[in-house]
Motif scaffolding. Structure first.
Motif, PDB file in Angstrom:
ATOM      1  N   PHE A  78     -24.275 -37.560 -22.625  1.00 31.28           N
ATOM      2  CA  PHE A  78     -23.742 -37.735 -21.275  1.00 31.28           C
ATOM      3  C   PHE A  78     -22.337 -37.143 -21.276  1.00 31.28           C
ATOM      4  O   PHE A  78     -21.474 -37.610 -22.022  1.00 31.28           O
ATOM      5  N   ALA A  79     -22.081 -36.125 -20.461  1.00 34.83           N
ATOM      6  CA  ALA A  79     -20.776 -35.454 -20.496  1.00 34.83           C
ATOM      7  C   ALA A  79     -20.342 -35.053 -19.097  1.00 34.83           C
ATOM      8  O   ALA A  79     -21.171 -34.797 -18.216  1.00 34.83           O
ATOM      9  N   GLU A  80     -19.026 -34.975 -18.922  1.00 34.07           N
ATOM     10  CA  GLU A  80     -18.424 -34.659 -17.629  1.00 34.07           C
ATOM     11  C   GLU A  80     -17.305 -33.645 -17.841  1.00 34.07           C
ATOM     12  O   GLU A  80     -16.585 -33.710 -18.842  1.00 34.07           O
ATOM     13  N   ALA A  81     -17.136 -32.714 -16.890  1.00 35.52           N
ATOM     14  CA  ALA A  81     -16.095 -31.697 -17.048  1.00 35.52           C
ATOM     15  C   ALA A  81     -15.401 -31.407 -15.729  1.00 35.52           C
ATOM     16  O   ALA A  81     -16.038 -31.339 -14.669  1.00 35.52           O
ATOM     17  N   ALA A  82     -14.080 -31.246 -15.799  1.00 35.91           N
ATOM     18  CA  ALA A  82     -13.263 -30.831 -14.663  1.00 35.91           C
ATOM     19  C   ALA A  82     -12.173 -29.912 -15.182  1.00 35.91           C
ATOM     20  O   ALA A  82     -11.752 -30.020 -16.336  1.00 35.91           O
ATOM     21  N   ALA A  83     -11.691 -29.002 -14.337  1.00 35.34           N
ATOM     22  CA  ALA A  83     -10.663 -28.037 -14.743  1.00 35.34           C
ATOM     23  C   ALA A  83      -9.280 -28.608 -14.472  1.00 35.34           C
ATOM     24  O   ALA A  83      -8.476 -28.047 -13.721  1.00 35.34           O
ATOM     25  N   LEU A  84      -9.001 -29.753 -15.101  1.00 36.61           N
ATOM     26  CA  LEU A  84      -7.741 -30.459 -14.862  1.00 36.61           C
ATOM     27  C   LEU A  84      -6.887 -30.515 -16.120  1.00 36.61           C
ATOM     28  O   LEU A  84      -7.397 -30.554 -17.241  1.00 36.61           O
ATOM     29  N   ASP A  85      -5.564 -30.551 -15.899  1.00 39.73           N
ATOM     30  CA  ASP A  85      -4.643 -31.042 -16.907  1.00 39.73           C
ATOM     31  C   ASP A  85      -4.676 -32.553 -16.751  1.00 39.73           C
ATOM     32  O   ASP A  85      -4.147 -33.103 -15.779  1.00 39.73           O
ATOM     33  N   TRP A  86      -5.326 -33.245 -17.676  1.00 34.81           N
ATOM     34  CA  TRP A  86      -5.592 -34.666 -17.479  1.00 34.81           C
ATOM     35  C   TRP A  86      -4.332 -35.512 -17.491  1.00 34.81           C
ATOM     36  O   TRP A  86      -4.321 -36.628 -16.967  1.00 34.81           O
ATOM     37  N   LYS A  87      -3.241 -34.998 -18.072  1.00 36.24           N
ATOM     38  CA  LYS A  87      -1.995 -35.767 -18.083  1.00 36.24           C
ATOM     39  C   LYS A  87      -1.368 -35.833 -16.701  1.00 36.24           C
ATOM     40  O   LYS A  87      -0.726 -36.816 -16.331  1.00 36.24           O
ATOM     41  N   THR A  88      -1.534 -34.772 -15.908  1.00 41.53           N
ATOM     42  CA  THR A  88      -0.884 -34.690 -14.597  1.00 41.53           C
ATOM     43  C   THR A  88      -1.859 -34.812 -13.431  1.00 41.53           C
ATOM     44  O   THR A  88      -1.448 -35.080 -12.301  1.00 41.53           O
ATOM     45  N   GLY A  89      -3.152 -34.594 -13.697  1.00 45.30           N
ATOM     46  CA  GLY A  89      -4.132 -34.584 -12.626  1.00 45.30           C
ATOM     47  C   GLY A  89      -4.152 -33.283 -11.839  1.00 45.30           C
ATOM     48  O   GLY A  89      -4.872 -33.165 -10.838  1.00 45.30           O
ATOM     49  N   GLN A  90      -3.368 -32.294 -12.272  1.00 47.34           N
ATOM     50  CA  GLN A  90      -3.315 -31.005 -11.584  1.00 47.34           C
ATOM     51  C   GLN A  90      -4.354 -30.044 -12.164  1.00 47.34           C
ATOM     52  O   GLN A  90      -4.686 -30.108 -13.348  1.00 47.34           O
ATOM     53  N   ARG A  91      -4.842 -29.134 -11.301  1.00 46.37           N
ATOM     54  CA  ARG A  91      -5.743 -28.091 -11.803  1.00 46.37           C
ATOM     55  C   ARG A  91      -4.993 -27.205 -12.784  1.00 46.37           C
ATOM     56  O   ARG A  91      -3.808 -26.925 -12.606  1.00 46.37           O
ATOM     57  N   VAL A  92      -5.699 -26.757 -13.812  1.00 47.82           N
ATOM     58  CA  VAL A  92      -5.080 -25.823 -14.750  1.00 47.82           C
ATOM     59  C   VAL A  92      -4.803 -24.509 -14.018  1.00 47.82           C
ATOM     60  O   VAL A  92      -5.526 -24.145 -13.071  1.00 47.82           O
ATOM     61  N   PRO A  93      -3.746 -23.774 -14.401  1.00 47.99           N
ATOM     62  CA  PRO A  93      -3.373 -22.558 -13.677  1.00 47.99           C
ATOM     63  C   PRO A  93      -4.486 -21.526 -13.581  1.00 47.99           C
ATOM     64  O   PRO A  93      -4.555 -20.767 -12.609  1.00 47.99           O
ATOM     65  N   GLU A  94      -5.365 -21.499 -14.579  1.00 49.03           N
ATOM     66  CA  GLU A  94      -6.444 -20.508 -14.585  1.00 49.03           C
ATOM     67  C   GLU A  94      -7.484 -20.765 -13.499  1.00 49.03           C
ATOM     68  O   GLU A  94      -8.278 -19.875 -13.172  1.00 49.03           O
ATOM     69  N   ALA A  95      -7.480 -21.975 -12.919  1.00 44.77           N
ATOM     70  CA  ALA A  95      -8.480 -22.339 -11.916  1.00 44.77           C
ATOM     71  C   ALA A  95      -7.990 -21.966 -10.524  1.00 44.77           C
ATOM     72  O   ALA A  95      -7.896 -22.800  -9.624  1.00 44.77           O
ATOM     73  N   ALA A  96      -7.698 -20.677 -10.323  1.00 47.02           N
ATOM     74  CA  ALA A  96      -7.140 -20.228  -9.043  1.00 47.02           C
ATOM     75  C   ALA A  96      -8.158 -20.304  -7.921  1.00 47.02           C
ATOM     76  O   ALA A  96      -7.833 -20.717  -6.800  1.00 47.02           O
ATOM     77  N   THR A  97      -9.368 -19.918  -8.196  1.00 52.20           N
ATOM     78  CA  THR A  97     -10.426 -19.947  -7.184  1.00 52.20           C
ATOM     79  C   THR A  97     -11.470 -20.989  -7.566  1.00 52.20           C
ATOM     80  O   THR A  97     -11.497 -21.484  -8.707  1.00 52.20           O
ATOM     81  N   VAL A  98     -12.356 -21.311  -6.639  1.00 59.16           N
ATOM     82  CA  VAL A  98     -13.438 -22.241  -6.936  1.00 59.16           C
ATOM     83  C   VAL A  98     -14.365 -21.654  -8.005  1.00 59.16           C
ATOM     84  O   VAL A  98     -14.860 -22.374  -8.876  1.00 59.16           O
ATOM     85  N   ALA A  99     -14.561 -20.337  -7.960  1.00 57.12           N
ATOM     86  CA  ALA A  99     -15.386 -19.687  -8.992  1.00 57.12           C
ATOM     87  C   ALA A  99     -14.741 -19.834 -10.367  1.00 57.12           C
ATOM     88  O   ALA A  99     -15.422 -20.161 -11.354  1.00 57.12           O
ATOM     89  N   ASP A 100     -13.401 -19.618 -10.444  1.00 56.11           N
ATOM     90  CA  ASP A 100     -12.688 -19.804 -11.712  1.00 56.11           C
ATOM     91  C   ASP A 100     -12.838 -21.249 -12.193  1.00 56.11           C
ATOM     92  O   ASP A 100     -13.084 -21.505 -13.372  1.00 56.11           O
ATOM     93  N   GLU A 101     -12.661 -22.173 -11.255  1.00 59.32           N
ATOM     94  CA  GLU A 101     -12.724 -23.594 -11.599  1.00 59.32           C
ATOM     95  C   GLU A 101     -14.109 -23.969 -12.115  1.00 59.32           C
ATOM     96  O   GLU A 101     -14.243 -24.721 -13.084  1.00 59.32           O
ATOM     97  N   THR A 102     -15.133 -23.425 -11.488  1.00 59.21           N
ATOM     98  CA  THR A 102     -16.502 -23.702 -11.919  1.00 59.21           C
ATOM     99  C   THR A 102     -16.744 -23.185 -13.331  1.00 59.21           C
ATOM    100  O   THR A 102     -17.323 -23.884 -14.181  1.00 59.21           O
ATOM    101  N   ARG A 103     -16.272 -21.959 -13.606  1.00 56.83           N
ATOM    102  CA  ARG A 103     -16.460 -21.391 -14.948  1.00 56.83           C
ATOM    103  C   ARG A 103     -15.720 -22.207 -15.996  1.00 56.83           C
ATOM    104  O   ARG A 103     -16.230 -22.425 -17.108  1.00 56.83           O
ATOM    105  N   ILE A 104     -14.507 -22.685 -15.672  1.00 54.23           N
ATOM    106  CA  ILE A 104     -13.744 -23.493 -16.627  1.00 54.23           C
ATOM    107  C   ILE A 104     -14.460 -24.813 -16.896  1.00 54.23           C
ATOM    108  O   ILE A 104     -14.550 -25.281 -18.038  1.00 54.23           O
ATOM    109  N   CYS A 105     -14.981 -25.446 -15.828  1.00 56.60           N
ATOM    110  CA  CYS A 105     -15.752 -26.677 -16.019  1.00 56.60           C
ATOM    111  C   CYS A 105     -16.918 -26.447 -16.971  1.00 56.60           C
ATOM    112  O   CYS A 105     -17.153 -27.249 -17.896  1.00 56.60           O
TER     113      CYS A 105
END
Length: 266
Positions: free
Chosen positions: A160-187
């Motif tokens: 059972f696993a979960e993924a998000a393109a976040l810096d978990w310390k701050t709750g902010q998206r990582v800089p590489e996740a500029a677009t939704v497509a980028d964010e999806t690939r990072i996840c």
């Protein structure tokens, strides 16, 4: 055949009126849930004043039911939490961490949904009997002790696993996740890292639940998702719009078959 358990003190006739069961035991896995709902009034229990109170009451019923199967909260491997409003997320996360401290922590997904009565919290859990194998999956970018939950857990022959393109310390998206497509690939890259740590990969995937914060992002998400998983096969996938952690626009919740997992930590 599954075995069904209902914790002592509950009213089976009242539960049956609303089509509510207890826990289902299938092999080493136990599926159950809980909330602080008074079934006689269909309102939140009077003692559930704070979110922490409501979470404590919800887990009280879960704990009693697990005891019937010879288990405790330490045997919980996966939690889906449904909040009635995103404003309760921070208080919920802190109460959740305290509930399972000092770990090992289960995987925990928290999303916003409509709940019965005036409840603000509903809990769905998967636990594994002590006789079953259980190990956590936390790649270097995921600090389980700080977050009070794990990125993934291996139990009952599943990951059972979960993924998000976040810096978990701050709750902010990582800089590489500029677009939704980028964010999806990072996840999906992060999910791949978790599955690799569990000794497997995308070929072991059996199911996805995917969450977006805007329906406008659906087409871009689909295209990036399908491109990353090409040439397939693609497991069943559900995609819903809701509120998720921090600045995330995409969260991917997955289930995979569990091969031997020599790199996981118990």
């Amino acid at each position: 055949m599954p075995t069904f358990l209902t914790y002592p003190g509950s009213d089976p006739e009242l539960r049956r009126k609303f089509g509510l069961g207890g826990a289902a035991v299938i092999g080493d896995l136990i599926y159950l849930g809980g909330m602080a709902l008074d079934l006689t009034t269909l309102t939140r229990e009077a003692e559930a004043v704070t979110i922490a109170d409501e979470l404590r009451i919800s887990f009280s019923g879960i704990r009693k039911t697990l005891e019937l199967a010879g288990c405790t909260l330490a045997d919980v491997v996966k939690v889906n939490c449904y909040l009635s409003d995103d404003q309760y997320r921070a208080e919920f996360r802190e109460a959740f961490r305290e509930t399972f401290a000092p770990g090992p922590y289960p995987k925990c997904l928290a999303i916003v949904a409509g709940l019965a009565g005036d409840c603000r919290v509903e809990i769905e859990v998967v636990a594994v009997k002590p006789s079953g194998a259980r190990s956590t999956v936390n790649p270097a970018f995921f600090d389980s002790d700080q977050l009070g939950r794990s990125m993934g857990v291996v139990a009952g022959g599943l990951v059972f696993a979960e993924a998000a393109a976040l810096d978990w310390k701050t709750g902010q998206r990582v800089p590489e996740a500029a677009t939704v497509a980028d964010e999806t690939r990072i996840c999906l890259d992060r999910l791949a890292a978790a599955l690799e740590e569990a000794g497997g990969g995308f070929a072991d995937l059996v199911k996805f639940n995917c969450y977006l914060t805007s329906d406008d992002d659906r087409a871009e998400f689909w295209a990036a998702f399908d491109e990353r998983l090409a040439p397939g096969p693609c497991p069943p996938r559900l995609t819903q719009v809701t509120r998720v952690d921090g600045e995330a626009r995409v969260v991917i919740d997955a289930v995979a078959m569990a091969p031997e997992a020599p790199n996981t930590a118990t």
